[in-house]
Structure formats: structure tokens, C-alpha cells
Design a protein around this motif. Structure first.
Motif, PDB file in Angstrom:
ATOM      1  N   ILE A  12       0.843  -1.196   0.000  1.00 55.29           N
ATOM      2  CA  ILE A  12       0.000   0.000   0.000  1.00 55.29           C
ATOM      3  C   ILE A  12       0.877   1.244   0.000  1.00 55.29           C
ATOM      4  CG2 ILE A  12      -1.676   1.352   1.347  1.00 55.29           C
ATOM      5  CD1 ILE A  12      -2.702  -1.457   2.380  1.00 55.29           C
ATOM      6  N   ALA A  26       2.635   1.607  -3.434  1.00 59.57           N
ATOM      7  CA  ALA A  26       1.703   2.044  -4.478  1.00 59.57           C
ATOM      8  C   ALA A  26       1.392   3.531  -4.328  1.00 59.57           C
ATOM      9  CB  ALA A  26       0.422   1.215  -4.430  1.00 59.57           C
ATOM     10  N   ASN A  27       1.171   3.967  -3.103  1.00 63.50           N
ATOM     11  CA  ASN A  27       0.889   5.382  -2.856  1.00 63.50           C
ATOM     12  C   ASN A  27       2.101   6.258  -3.184  1.00 63.50           C
ATOM     13  OD1 ASN A  27      -1.776   4.986  -2.064  1.00 63.50           O
ATOM     14  ND2 ASN A  27      -1.260   4.822   0.101  1.00 63.50           N
ATOM     15  N   ILE A  51      -2.453  -6.600  -4.030  1.00 60.87           N
ATOM     16  CA  ILE A  51      -2.927  -5.213  -4.015  1.00 60.87           C
ATOM     17  C   ILE A  51      -4.266  -5.096  -4.752  1.00 60.87           C
ATOM     18  CG2 ILE A  51      -1.746  -4.304  -6.070  1.00 60.87           C
ATOM     19  CD1 ILE A  51      -1.845  -2.525  -2.664  1.00 60.87           C
ATOM     20  N   LEU A  81      -7.765  -3.741  -3.176  1.00 61.34           N
ATOM     21  CA  LEU A  81      -8.638  -2.753  -3.803  1.00 61.34           C
ATOM     22  C   LEU A  81     -10.066  -3.285  -3.881  1.00 61.34           C
ATOM     23  CD1 LEU A  81      -9.063  -0.054  -5.295  1.00 61.34           C
ATOM     24  CD2 LEU A  81      -8.477  -1.278  -7.408  1.00 61.34           C
ATOM     25  N   GLY A  84      -9.920  -0.969  -0.438  1.00 63.44           N
ATOM     26  CA  GLY A  84      -8.700  -0.210  -0.688  1.00 63.44           C
ATOM     27  C   GLY A  84      -8.643   1.133   0.018  1.00 63.44           C
ATOM     28  N   GLU A 116      -6.890   2.659   2.203  1.00 66.50           N
ATOM     29  CA  GLU A 116      -5.659   3.413   2.445  1.00 66.50           C
ATOM     30  C   GLU A 116      -4.942   3.830   1.162  1.00 66.50           C
ATOM     31  OE1 GLU A 116      -3.142   1.767   5.564  1.00 66.50           O
ATOM     32  OE2 GLU A 116      -4.880   0.656   6.291  1.00 66.50           O
ATOM     33  N   LEU A 117      -5.505   3.500   0.015  1.00 65.47           N
ATOM     34  CA  LEU A 117      -4.895   3.886  -1.249  1.00 65.47           C
ATOM     35  C   LEU A 117      -5.320   5.298  -1.634  1.00 65.47           C
ATOM     36  CD1 LEU A 117      -5.519   0.582  -3.208  1.00 65.47           C
ATOM     37  CD2 LEU A 117      -3.289   1.442  -2.455  1.00 65.47           C
ATOM     38  N   THR A 118      -4.397   6.032  -2.230  1.00 63.35           N
ATOM     39  CA  THR A 118      -4.733   7.356  -2.744  1.00 63.35           C
ATOM     40  C   THR A 118      -5.593   7.193  -3.999  1.00 63.35           C
ATOM     41  OG1 THR A 118      -2.785   7.476  -4.171  1.00 63.35           O
ATOM     42  CG2 THR A 118      -2.543   8.296  -1.890  1.00 63.35           C
ATOM     43  N   ALA A 162      -3.556   5.917  -6.956  1.00 59.74           N
ATOM     44  CA  ALA A 162      -3.174   4.516  -6.763  1.00 59.74           C
ATOM     45  C   ALA A 162      -4.380   3.603  -6.996  1.00 59.74           C
ATOM     46  CB  ALA A 162      -2.596   4.302  -5.369  1.00 59.74           C
ATOM     47  N   ARG A 163      -5.540   3.982  -6.498  1.00 58.80           N
ATOM     48  CA  ARG A 163      -6.762   3.186  -6.708  1.00 58.80           C
ATOM     49  C   ARG A 163      -7.058   3.016  -8.195  1.00 58.80           C
ATOM     50  NH1 ARG A 163     -11.149   3.166  -2.694  1.00 58.80           N
ATOM     51  NH2 ARG A 163     -10.333   4.042  -0.789  1.00 58.80           N
ATOM     52  N   ILE A 220      -4.390   0.775  -9.939  1.00 59.94           N
ATOM     53  CA  ILE A 220      -4.533  -0.653  -9.628  1.00 59.94           C
ATOM     54  C   ILE A 220      -5.752  -1.216 -10.344  1.00 59.94           C
ATOM     55  CG2 ILE A 220      -4.964  -2.295  -7.749  1.00 59.94           C
ATOM     56  CD1 ILE A 220      -3.248  -0.265  -6.001  1.00 59.94           C
TER      57      ILE A 220
END
Length: 75
Positions: free
Chosen positions: A10, A13-14, A49, A53, A57, A59-61, A64-65, A68
Motif C-alpha cells: 500500500i 503504491a501510494n 494489491i 482494492l 482499498g 488506504e490507497l490514494t 493509486a486506486r 490498480i
């Protein structure tokens, strides 16, 4: 993978998403991040990951969302 490994994915990815925000176009930024993840992440990392999602998901920005999601749909 253990939970601390998911936390690392996470975070990575962010960070990758944050490093690509200079373009100014969210779609292009997400495509660049998706391309990076597709090329450089192991299949197991991408699977985990993507599953994260699919489970929300949280905590993903946003970039990033989107990245992914693009990566998962492409592959």
C-alpha cells in the motif's frame, strides 16, 4: 503474504502514485502508475494489491486506486 507485507505494498503504491502527480492529468498519471506496477511488481504483489482494492482499498490514494484498477482490468 503477511499483513505487514500488504502495508508495504500500500505504501509503495501510494509513493509511486505521488511521484507521478507532476503530469497534471489524473488519467495519464494513473496509466503511468499502472504501467510501472505491471512491469516491476511480482504477480503475487499485483494479486494482493488488487484483492485489497476489491475489498475497499481504503488506504490507497485516488491515483493509486485508479492505477490498480487499470492494471487489474488489463491483466
Amino acid at each position: 503474504m503477511a499483513n505487514h507485507q500488504l502495508t508495504s505494498l500500500i505504501r509503495m503504491a501510494n509513493q509511486i502514485a505521488a511521484n507521478n502527480t507532476h503530469i497534471g492529468d489524473e488519467n495519464a498519471e494513473a496509466e503511468m502508475v499502472a504501467n510501472h506496477l505491471s512491469k516491476f511488481w511480482a504477480r503475487s504483489m499485483k494479486a494482493q494489491i488488487s484483492e485489497y482494492l476489491n475489498q475497499g482499498g481504503d488506504e490507497l490514494t485516488p491515483i493509486a486506486r485508479k492505477a490498480i484498477g487499470l492494471m487489474a482490468s488489463a491483466g
